[in-house]
Enzyme design. Structure first.
Site, PDB file in Angstrom:
ATOM      1  N   ASN A 161       0.879  -1.149  -0.069  1.00 39.42           N
ATOM      2  CA  ASN A 161       0.118   0.050   0.092  1.00 39.42           C
ATOM      3  C   ASN A 161       0.981   1.309   0.175  1.00 39.42           C
ATOM      4  OD1 ASN A 161      -1.852   2.035   0.531  1.00 39.42           O
ATOM      5  ND2 ASN A 161      -2.443   1.419   2.632  1.00 39.42           N
ATOM      6  N   TRP A 162       0.937   1.831  -1.039  1.00 41.35           N
ATOM      7  CA  TRP A 162       1.776   2.953  -1.306  1.00 41.35           C
ATOM      8  C   TRP A 162       1.523   4.268  -0.635  1.00 41.35           C
ATOM      9  CZ3 TRP A 162       3.891   2.384  -7.099  1.00 41.35           C
ATOM     10  CH2 TRP A 162       4.582   1.154  -7.050  1.00 41.35           C
ATOM     11  N   LYS A 163      -0.022   4.128  -0.306  1.00 42.00           N
ATOM     12  CA  LYS A 163      -0.426   5.359   0.368  1.00 42.00           C
ATOM     13  C   LYS A 163      -0.327   6.592  -0.552  1.00 42.00           C
ATOM     14  CE  LYS A 163      -0.365   3.135   4.816  1.00 42.00           C
ATOM     15  NZ  LYS A 163      -0.149   3.089   6.341  1.00 42.00           N
ATOM     16  N   GLU A 217      -5.551  -5.112  10.617  1.00 45.23           N
ATOM     17  CA  GLU A 217      -4.655  -3.900  10.925  1.00 45.23           C
ATOM     18  C   GLU A 217      -4.620  -3.401  12.187  1.00 45.23           C
ATOM     19  OE1 GLU A 217      -2.572  -2.972   6.983  1.00 45.23           O
ATOM     20  OE2 GLU A 217      -4.226  -1.722   7.059  1.00 45.23           O
ATOM     21  N   HIS A 260      -9.373   1.162   4.929  1.00 49.06           N
ATOM     22  CA  HIS A 260      -8.425   1.470   5.576  1.00 49.06           C
ATOM     23  C   HIS A 260      -8.475   2.084   6.776  1.00 49.06           C
ATOM     24  CE1 HIS A 260      -4.081   2.737   6.386  1.00 49.06           C
ATOM     25  NE2 HIS A 260      -3.890   1.199   6.028  1.00 49.06           N
ATOM     26  N   GLY A 265       2.820  -1.303   4.281  1.00 49.34           N
ATOM     27  CA  GLY A 265       2.815   0.151   3.922  1.00 49.34           C
ATOM     28  C   GLY A 265       4.444   0.665   3.768  1.00 49.34           C
ATOM     29  N   GLY A 266       4.952   1.273   4.807  1.00 49.27           N
ATOM     30  CA  GLY A 266       6.167   1.723   4.730  1.00 49.27           C
ATOM     31  C   GLY A 266       7.279   0.869   4.017  1.00 49.27           C
ATOM     32  N   SER A 316       3.203  -2.328  10.312  1.00 48.38           N
ATOM     33  CA  SER A 316       4.760  -2.025  10.474  1.00 48.38           C
ATOM     34  C   SER A 316       5.144  -3.636  10.160  1.00 48.38           C
ATOM     35  CB  SER A 316       5.068  -1.740  12.028  1.00 48.38           C
ATOM     36  OG  SER A 316       4.509  -0.489  12.140  1.00 48.38           O
ATOM     37  N   GLU A 357      -6.639   4.506   7.834  1.00 48.68           N
ATOM     38  CA  GLU A 357      -6.488   5.972   7.632  1.00 48.68           C
ATOM     39  C   GLU A 357      -7.886   6.542   6.821  1.00 48.68           C
ATOM     40  OE1 GLU A 357      -2.893   5.468   5.567  1.00 48.68           O
ATOM     41  OE2 GLU A 357      -2.089   4.824   7.491  1.00 48.68           O
ATOM     42  N   GLY A 380       2.335   2.103  10.725  1.00 46.25           N
ATOM     43  CA  GLY A 380       3.139   3.269  10.451  1.00 46.25           C
ATOM     44  C   GLY A 380       3.828   3.673  12.169  1.00 46.25           C
TER      45      GLY A 380
END
Ligand code: PGA
Length: 246
Positions: free
Chosen positions: A8-10, A166, A94, A230-231, A209, A96, A172
Site C-alpha cells: 500500500n503506497w498510500k 491491521e 483502511h 505500507g512503509g 509495521s 486512515e 506506521g
C-alpha cells in the site's frame, strides 16, 4: 491457500517514482513468485504502473473506491474506472480512510458490494485502536467491523474477498503486533466467516509495521495468509524481502 503480499503506497510517489518502484519490484521478483503479489499506487499513478506490470505476475490494486458507477460525484473514482485502468484488487476501509475521511462500516459495506459487482477483489481492512485494545474491546470491535462491513454480500463473495487485520496502533508506528497477538485475532475472524460469508476459506492478511525482519514470524502463523505492507513497500528491496519471507 496461496499467500498474498500487497504493498500500500498510500499518498506517496510521483509518476517517475512509481514507475521506478514498480520496475524494481518486477525485476527483482522473477517469473513465478511463491505468494501472489499486488501493489496499490495512488490513483494518479495507476495507469503508469499498469503499463509496467503488464505481462508480469504482479497485480494492480487501488487504495479506495466509491460505490457509484458514474455520475456527479466530484473527486470520486468508480469501480468500473478501476477495472478499466487494470486493477484486480482494491483496498476498502483502511483505518486512515476511517480516521481522516469519515469511512464507516456502512460505507465500507457499500464499497465492498460495488467492488465485487465490478469484478474487483476487495481487501477489507479492520482493526482496533490502542484505546480499544487497552479496554479489552479488540475482538468486539473487529467483530462489528466484520459483521457490518461484510453484511449481505453475494453468496460467492468469499471466493474473491480478502480481509486485512491491521491494528491501528501498529500502522506506521514501528510497533508490530506480535505473531501471537495477530494470530489470536486472525483465528477469531476465521471463526466468524462461515456465518458471515458462508466459508472460512478467505485470505486474512496482517498489516501494521510489517518489515523484512518480522515478516517470516508473522507469516508462519496458521491463520496469517499474507501481509498488507505500507512503509516497507516503498522500497523494492524491502518489499521483495517480505515477499521472499512468504
Ligand atoms: P505500515 O502500513 O506497514 O506502514 O505500518 C500498513 C498499512 O497501513 O497498510
Amino acid at each position: 491457500m496461496k499467500k498474498l503480499i500487497a504493498g500500500n503506497w498510500k499518498m506517496h510517489t510521483t509518476l517517475a517514482e512509481a514507475r521506478e518502484l514498480a520496475r524494481g519490484i518486477v525485476q527483482g521478483l522473477g517469473e513465478a513468485p511463491r505468494p501472489e503479489v499486488a501493489v496499490a499506487p495512488p490513483y494518479t499513478a495507476l495507469a503508469a504502473v499498469a503499463d509496467v506490470l503488464a505481462g508480469t505476475p504482479v497485480h494492480l490494486a487501488a487504495q479506495d473506491v466509491f460505490w457509484e458507477e458514474k455520475g456527479a460525484f466530484t473527486g470520486a473514482i468508480s469501480p468500473l474506472m478501476l477495472v478499466d485502468v487494470g486493477c484486480r484488487l482494491v483496498i476498502v476501509g483502511h483505518s486512515e480512510r476511517r480516521q481522516h475521511f469519515g469511512e464507516t462500516d456502512a460505507t465500507v459495506n457499500r464499497k465492498v458490494k460495488a467492488a465485487l459487482k465490478a469484478g474487483l477483489a476487495p481487501i477489507v481492512c479492520v482493526g482496533e485502536t490502542l484505546a480499544q485494545r487497552e479496554e479489552g474491546r479488540t475482538l468486539a470491535v473487529v467483530e462489528r467491523q466484520i459483521r457490518e462491513g461484510l453484511a449481505e454480500l453475494p453468496a460467492d463473495a468469499g471466493a474473491r474477498l480478502v480481509i486485512a487485520y491491521e491494528p491501528v496502533w501498529a500502522i506506521g508506528t514501528g510497533r508490530t503486533a506480535t505473531p501471537a497477538q495477530a494470530q489470536e485475532v486472525h483465528a477469531f475472524i476465521r471463526t466468524l466467516l462461515p456465518g458471515v460469508l458462508g466459508t472460512a476459506r478467505v485470505r486474512i492478511l496482517y498489516g501494521g509495521s510489517v518489515t523484512p525482519d518480522n515478516a517470516a514470524a508473522l507469516l508462519a502463523e496458521p491463520d496469517i495468509d499474507g501481509a498488507l505492507v505500507g512503509g516497507a513497500s516503498l522500497m523494492a528491496a524491502s518489499f521483495l524481502a517480505i515477499i521472499a519471507a512468504a
